[in-house]
Design an enzyme around this catalytic site. Structure first.
Site, PDB file in Angstrom:
ATOM      1  N   ASP A 259       7.311   4.592   3.398  1.00 46.32           N
ATOM      2  CA  ASP A 259       7.332   4.488   1.936  1.00 46.32           C
ATOM      3  C   ASP A 259       5.959   4.005   1.488  1.00 46.32           C
ATOM      4  O   ASP A 259       5.474   2.960   1.944  1.00 46.32           O
ATOM      5  CB  ASP A 259       8.412   3.505   1.481  1.00 46.32           C
ATOM      6  CG  ASP A 259       8.540   3.464  -0.033  1.00 46.32           C
ATOM      7  OD1 ASP A 259       7.785   2.700  -0.668  1.00 46.32           O
ATOM      8  OD2 ASP A 259       9.374   4.201  -0.583  1.00 46.32           O
ATOM      9  N   ASN A 267       0.408   6.290  -9.882  1.00 49.24           N
ATOM     10  CA  ASN A 267       0.657   7.287 -10.931  1.00 49.24           C
ATOM     11  C   ASN A 267       0.338   6.731 -12.312  1.00 49.24           C
ATOM     12  O   ASN A 267      -0.234   7.434 -13.158  1.00 49.24           O
ATOM     13  CB  ASN A 267       2.122   7.732 -10.882  1.00 49.24           C
ATOM     14  CG  ASN A 267       2.384   8.780  -9.813  1.00 49.24           C
ATOM     15  OD1 ASN A 267       1.504   9.561  -9.467  1.00 49.24           O
ATOM     16  ND2 ASN A 267       3.593   8.784  -9.263  1.00 49.24           N
ATOM     17  N   ASP A 276      -0.443  13.019  -6.517  1.00 52.38           N
ATOM     18  CA  ASP A 276      -0.282  14.174  -5.626  1.00 52.38           C
ATOM     19  C   ASP A 276      -1.350  14.174  -4.531  1.00 52.38           C
ATOM     20  O   ASP A 276      -1.069  14.483  -3.370  1.00 52.38           O
ATOM     21  CB  ASP A 276      -0.362  15.471  -6.429  1.00 52.38           C
ATOM     22  CG  ASP A 276       0.841  15.665  -7.343  1.00 52.38           C
ATOM     23  OD1 ASP A 276       1.844  14.945  -7.162  1.00 52.38           O
ATOM     24  OD2 ASP A 276       0.767  16.519  -8.243  1.00 52.38           O
ATOM     25  N   GLU A 303       7.984   9.356  -2.756  1.00 52.80           N
ATOM     26  CA  GLU A 303       6.906   8.881  -1.882  1.00 52.80           C
ATOM     27  C   GLU A 303       7.424   8.475  -0.519  1.00 52.80           C
ATOM     28  O   GLU A 303       6.753   7.745   0.217  1.00 52.80           O
ATOM     29  CB  GLU A 303       6.172   7.698  -2.539  1.00 52.80           C
ATOM     30  CG  GLU A 303       6.993   6.431  -2.704  1.00 52.80           C
ATOM     31  CD  GLU A 303       7.792   6.402  -3.995  1.00 52.80           C
ATOM     32  OE1 GLU A 303       8.160   5.290  -4.414  1.00 52.80           O
ATOM     33  OE2 GLU A 303       8.031   7.470  -4.601  1.00 52.80           O
TER      34      GLU A 303
END
Length: 384
Positions: A259, A267, A276, A303
């Site tokens: 993770d 983000n 991304d 993620e």
């Protein structure tokens, strides 16, 4: 019903034009298939060659050099279309070199006409060379999951080669076959076979295109669009098979769950494009660790990523997880010329008799513990 040569020529031209138009229209719709455009061009070229040879049948410049050269070019286009469709790295220069050699031979034939026997043998030889080349690519350079349609198309080229070999035998021994039914059939079938071959080839190429589209759609349904890894559904299906195989052999199997720490803040602060880029960077780092061929690496969601390691000792799996965690922390992602520091929390589980779901649940518990204890660390669940 009897057809004369002129009638057969008109029928052949009409079928050739119809096939060429069909492939051209398909190319306008299916823009993501470059081989389709090449094959459409090949059918137009071979139709033009047939028309030129039909208008000038007496060995003139149009028939011998231009028409013959166009036939060679059409074969080269078909070959390159097959190679591109099968993703076989064949360079254009090799087929085009053969086209150039063929045209040079045709110029020689035009300037210094050989006997009809030699001319027929030369043309038959050229045809067999192209046929064998295309059969070789179709049968020995095609992916396993495309063998059915490739075999059908290869069969057409094999029949074509056998037809020209049979013609060569008849030409070499004219006294043996003169005034026989075979001689008469080959003369008529020289035109009929060209018509039939064009139709069958268009069918073969269409089947190959349909199979490629089907395989690509299946692959897309199993693949994560961003990273190119297996998606969650495909992971569960493949993971269950992998773990069951290890359990049947009495071997230990390990699952690692990753993770990315504080991914939401990446983000929020950098934008989703940066997020991304970070995900793809992470995938590149993990793949760069030299995963075993049997290992299964996939995107579990968001993620989160999963790595299934079959037939591996718990100590080796734990050491690998730690090396991966350290590698991710040591290699910042780069986006828009700036570095983004990333870390990952890892939860691992290993067992011999557990099923895939039990291993995943155990690894998930370990991952939660790694995050709860401060992130950027590996937590291990030794039994599932």
């Amino acid at each position: 019903m009897h057809f004369d040569i002129y009638t057969l020529g008109v029928i052949g031209a009409a079928i050739g034009i119809a096939i060429s138009i069909s492939f051209t229209l398909l190319g306008l719709v299916l823009r993501g298939l470059p081989a389709l455009r090449i094959w459409a061009t090949a059918f137009w070229v071979i139709t033009a060659a047939a028309l030129l040879q039909g208008l000038n049948e007496n060995g003139g410049l149009l028939s011998t050099v231009v028409g013959g050269g166009l036939i060679a070019l059409a074969n080269a286009l078909m070959l390159m279309g097959i190679a591109i469709h099968l993703r076989y790295p064949l360079r254009w220069r090799w087929p085009m070199a053969v086209v150039g050699l063929f045209v040079a031979c045709q110029v020689y034939v035009y300037l210094w006409p050989p006997t009809q026997t030699v001319s027929a043998l030369m043309f038959g030889g050229y045809s067999v060379v192209w046929d064998v080349w295309m059969v070789w690519v179709l049968l020995w350079r095609s992916p396993r999951d495309m063998r059915n349609t490739c075999s059908f198309t290869a069969l057409i080229f094999i029949i074509d080669a056998l037809f020209y070999l049979l013609r060569s035998v008849v030409v070499l021994f004219p006294d043996l076959f003169a005034h026989t039914r075979l001689d008469e059939l080959l003369t008529t079938w020289n035109y009929l076979f060209g018509i039939l071959s064009s139709f069958l080839l268009s069918t073969g190429f269409t089947l190959m295109l349909a199979e490629r589209l089907t395989l690509d759609l299946r692959r897309l349904a199993r693949t994560d669009g961003l990273t190119g890894l297996l998606n969650r559904n495909a992971l569960i299906e493949a993971g269950e098979r992998l773990v069951d195989a290890c359990r049947a052999r009495g071997q230990a199997c390990s699952v690692l769950m990753f993770d990315l720490d504080h991914f939401k803040s990446i983000n929020d602060n950098w934008g989703h494009a940066a997020g991304d880029a970070v995900l793809n960077h992470f995938v590149g780092v993990i793949r760069g660790m030299g995963l075993a061929r049997e290992a299964l690496f996939a995107r579990y969601g968001g993620e989160e990523f999963m790595l299934v390691l079959p037939a591996i000792k718990p100590a080796a799996a734990g050491a690998l997880a730690e090396r991966m965690r350290a590698a991710v922390a040591a290699e910042p992602a780069v986006f828009d010329g700036r570095s983004i520091d990333i870390t990952t929390s890892v939860g691992g589980a290993t067992a011999i008799g557990a099923d895939f779901e039990q291993l995943v649940n155990a690894a998930d518990v370990a991952l939660y513990r790694a995050k709860h204890q401060g992130r950027n660390q590996v937590a291990w669940n030794p039994g599932a």
